[in-house]
Design an enzyme around this catalytic site. Structure first.
Site, PDB file in Angstrom:
ATOM      1  N   ASP A   1      39.976  44.403  19.107  1.00 11.97           N
ATOM      2  CA  ASP A   1      39.194  43.172  19.055  1.00 11.97           C
ATOM      3  C   ASP A   1      39.131  42.588  20.460  1.00 11.97           C
ATOM      4  O   ASP A   1      39.649  43.182  21.422  1.00 11.97           O
ATOM      5  CB  ASP A   1      39.784  42.174  18.057  1.00 11.97           C
ATOM      6  CG  ASP A   1      38.689  41.377  17.346  1.00 11.97           C
ATOM      7  OD1 ASP A   1      38.009  40.577  18.030  1.00 11.97           O
ATOM      8  OD2 ASP A   1      38.509  41.557  16.136  1.00 11.97           O
TER       9      ASP A   1
ATOM     10  N   HIS B   1      33.065  42.127  19.412  1.00  5.64           N
ATOM     11  CA  HIS B   1      34.529  42.091  19.386  1.00  5.64           C
ATOM     12  C   HIS B   1      35.114  43.133  20.336  1.00  5.64           C
ATOM     13  O   HIS B   1      36.128  43.772  20.031  1.00  5.64           O
ATOM     14  CB  HIS B   1      35.051  42.296  17.960  1.00  5.64           C
ATOM     15  CG  HIS B   1      34.795  41.129  17.051  1.00  5.64           C
ATOM     16  ND1 HIS B   1      35.576  39.989  17.066  1.00  5.64           N
ATOM     17  CD2 HIS B   1      33.831  40.926  16.121  1.00  5.64           C
ATOM     18  CE1 HIS B   1      35.097  39.135  16.166  1.00  5.64           C
ATOM     19  NE2 HIS B   1      34.042  39.677  15.588  1.00  5.64           N
TER      20      HIS B   1
ATOM     21  N   GLU C   1      29.521  40.134  13.646  1.00  6.25           N
ATOM     22  CA  GLU C   1      29.509  39.054  14.640  1.00  6.25           C
ATOM     23  C   GLU C   1      29.134  39.572  16.032  1.00  6.25           C
ATOM     24  O   GLU C   1      29.922  39.524  16.972  1.00  6.25           O
ATOM     25  CB  GLU C   1      30.872  38.349  14.661  1.00  6.25           C
ATOM     26  CG  GLU C   1      31.209  37.700  13.322  1.00  6.25           C
ATOM     27  CD  GLU C   1      32.577  37.051  13.273  1.00  6.25           C
ATOM     28  OE1 GLU C   1      32.728  36.034  12.558  1.00  6.25           O
ATOM     29  OE2 GLU C   1      33.498  37.555  13.945  1.00  6.25           O
TER      30      GLU C   1
END
Length: 490
Positions: free
Chosen positions: A143, A217, A279
């Site tokens: 991440d 990420h 995302e």
């Protein structure tokens, strides 16, 4: 039939019949087990009578699950899920149990990227998953805030990407008014540790699903190798939330992704590889000539569809190795290939939409299956998100197959299972991970295993809470630092 109370089993079996009498159990010599081809995958029958303990399973997993049920009939001091059953001189009730899971995917995710959790703790969690008949461990390995996977040829991924200089104190409200702890955080697994985790899980009929989150990420990877991103060099992210830094779409970056996946495919032999897809801010792609060229070559109408193109490109490499790509539900909007297994996290409706669009789906909504949410309104709860708490009862009441999905289950897409997730932005230690996970994982085990409700049926929360009370000594014996039950279970 017997009038004695039913044993406190989690998950509760589909069929349990008690009969008068008990059997004095003396250990493994009293157990007869075998495979019954008339039973389905993971299905089992367990009978205890005057002749001892008889186990039949549709496969090895079914036999294993029957043994976990037997362990729950024994004192909490009985050995772990794979050890020989060494309890002696225990009176077991005469009982016949027939059981099978509702869903083939019964998963739990550990985010080891935001806060590193050592390999020994992962093994401890695997034992609990096995006890509860859960069969998938999803490891979120990378991440913005940390890269935990070693990759030959890219040593800086763990030399640089596994270390951040500090973390936020308290809740990250996404403003400049925040405090940092000034304490470096780091950690990465060795290849040998990951291979041991995989073997340990497989022995307990658990498939490890690795996740390398792409193309968003990815700030930790870009910190290690700035040419993978766009713009100025950066550091491993010290805040939570969503980073605007994403992988660029240059040929060398796609080659990097391929080499990372080759290592993942080599370490993790299970049938699934999670490639992220969640995302992904598109600003850097909108400003990239290479991204615009990719759009033109692929005939894409806008930059939003580039995520589907990326997932399709990466997924091809996974498929070529005989594995199935898994991704978060944003990839449905981007038009990812239909054989991508979708994890629907943004809400039940996103799962419904994905099924109707022809995707297989694992239902894992935020809430109630995000275990990083606080468990009550008490000010004593650890720092977490400000949304409403997710209680033990909230988890227990969740139904994976949404109302109204109807005949879509018979089409190209279907709900194949469900998963609970422990994200670790606000879970800095193994102690806090156990507190946030248990006993909510007991409720989730019921959710993932039990049959769907028929019309007019309801769930017995009070009965479940009684079974939890009786199961807590087992957690204590296993060294699990669980959250005590209190009046906030509703």
């Amino acid at each position: 039939m017997s009038n004695q109370p039913a044993p406190a089993l989690i998950p509760q079996p589909r069929q349990l019949h008690l009969f008068p009498g008990t059997f004095r159990f003396e250990g493994e010599s009293d157990i007869r087990s075998g495979i019954d081809p008339q039973l389905g995958a993971e299905e089992y029958m367990l009978t205890i009578d005057g002749n001892g303990v008889a186990i039949s399973g549709g496969d090895d997993a079914g036999v294993f699950y029957a043994r976990q049920t037997l362990r729950q009939l024994l004192p909490p001091t009985a050995s772990g899920p794979l050890d020989p059953i060494d309890a002696r001189g225990v009176d077991l009730p005469h009982v016949h149990i027939e059981d099978r899971p509702e869903y083939p995917w019964r998963g739990f995710m550990l985010d080891v990227a935001r806060h590193f959790l050592p390999a020994g703790f992962v093994l401890k969690v695997i034992d609990q998953l096995a006890t509860l008949k859960l069969n998938r461990l999803h490891l979120h390995l990378t991440d913005d805030q940390g890269w935990r996977l070693p990759v030959p040829g890219y040593p800086r991924l763990t030399e640089v990407g596994s270390k951040r200089r500090e973390s936020i104190v308290g809740y990250d409200n996404q403003t400049d008014d925040v405090e940092y702890d000034g304490t470096p955080h780091e950690g990465a697994y060795t290849r040998a540790e990951l291979q041991h985790i995989v073997r340990y899980a497989a022995e307990r009929h658990i498939t490890v699903v690795p996740e390398v989150d792409l193309p968003g990420h990815a700030q930790a990877a870009i910190a290690a190798y700035p040419h993978l991103g766009s713009g100025e060099p950066t550091e491993v992210r010290t805040r939570w939330g969503i980073s605007s830094r994403i992988l660029n779409l240059e040929d060398y970056t796609l080659d990097f992704v391929t080499e990372v996946l080759d290592e993942v495919l080599d370490i993790f032999p299970g049938g699934y590889v999670h490639i992220g897809g969640d995302e992904v801010p598109r600003r850097e792609w909108r400003e990239s000539a290479t991204a615009q060229q990719r759009m033109s070559e692929a005939g894409l109408p806008d930059v939003e569809q580039l995520l589907g193109w990326f997932v399709g490109r990466v997924g091809e490499h996974v498929r070529a190795a005989g594995r199935r790509p898994v991704a978060w539900d944003e990839v449905v909007d981007g038009g990812a290939p239909k054989d991508t297994l979708v994890m629907a996290w943004r809400g039940v409706q996103h799962g419904v939409n994905a099924v109707r669009a022809g995707y297989d789906v694992v239902v894992t909504p935020r809430p109630p299956l995000y275990f990083d949410f606080r468990q009550s309104e008490s000010p004593e709860e650890p720092v977490s998100f400000p949304e409403a708490p997710t209680t033990l009862a909230d988890v227990f009441r969740f139904e994976p197959l949404p109302d109204g999905l109807g005949d879509a289950q018979d089409g190209d897409g279907r709900v194949i299972g469900t998963q609970a997730n422990l994200w670790t932005e606000y879970v800095p230690t193994t102690e806090s991970a156990e507190y946030m996970t248990f006993p909510r994982l007991l409720a989730f085990a019921e959710v993932a295993w039990r049959p769907r409700l028929e019309e007019g049926e309801s769930r017995d929360l009070d009965g479940f809470l009684e079974r939890v009370e009786q199961h807590l000594p087992r957690l204590h014996e296993a060294g699990i630092r669980y959250r005590p039950l209190d009046g906030d279970t509703e």
